[in-house]
Design an enzyme around this catalytic site. Sequence first.
Site, PDB file in Angstrom:
ATOM      1  N   ILE A  26       4.358   3.188  -1.966  1.00  0.00           N
ATOM      2  CA  ILE A  26       3.618   4.031  -2.664  1.00  0.00           C
ATOM      3  C   ILE A  26       2.730   3.149  -3.605  1.00  0.00           C
ATOM      4  O   ILE A  26       3.225   2.378  -4.572  1.00  0.00           O
ATOM      5  CB  ILE A  26       4.534   5.410  -3.535  1.00  0.00           C
ATOM      6  CG1 ILE A  26       5.066   5.997  -2.628  1.00  0.00           C
ATOM      7  CG2 ILE A  26       3.342   5.683  -4.249  1.00  0.00           C
ATOM      8  CD1 ILE A  26       6.046   7.584  -2.934  1.00  0.00           C
ATOM      9  N   GLU A  27       0.891   3.687  -3.809  1.00  0.00           N
ATOM     10  CA  GLU A  27       0.623   3.290  -4.713  1.00  0.00           C
ATOM     11  C   GLU A  27       0.239   3.432  -5.598  1.00  0.00           C
ATOM     12  O   GLU A  27       0.062   3.147  -7.289  1.00  0.00           O
ATOM     13  CB  GLU A  27      -1.015   2.775  -4.008  1.00  0.00           C
ATOM     14  CG  GLU A  27      -0.622   1.668  -2.823  1.00  0.00           C
ATOM     15  CD  GLU A  27      -2.061   1.388  -1.633  1.00  0.00           C
ATOM     16  OE1 GLU A  27      -3.120   1.825  -2.838  1.00  0.00           O
ATOM     17  OE2 GLU A  27      -2.184   0.713  -0.970  1.00  0.00           O
TER      18      GLU A  27
END
Length: 105
Positions: A26-27
Amino acid sequence: GMVAITRAKRVEVSTQGEVSRSLQDIEAVIFDCDGVIWRGMTAIAGAAEAIRGLERKGKRVMYLTNNSTKSREQCAAKLGHFDVKADKSQVICSSSSAARYLDSI
């Protein structure tokens, strides 16, 4: 537990190890404000610490509110009241989204 959505996949997590594994790809994380970070003028326990932990891991953190009476600046200031450092560029609110849409038509 916590819910993470990764590449359109919903993942239920309940242990710290599961949380760490689910965050690897997840960014960015978007938090709803009312009921997640605060309720009225009361902080939700652990929210600020969780946000700081995500930021330490290099995650981009954004904030979402459907409160149309507050500006992005006002929402960022309220986040600061709850020990969450944010600027208006991190805040998505219904009033600014509506204004942006109206400008585009």
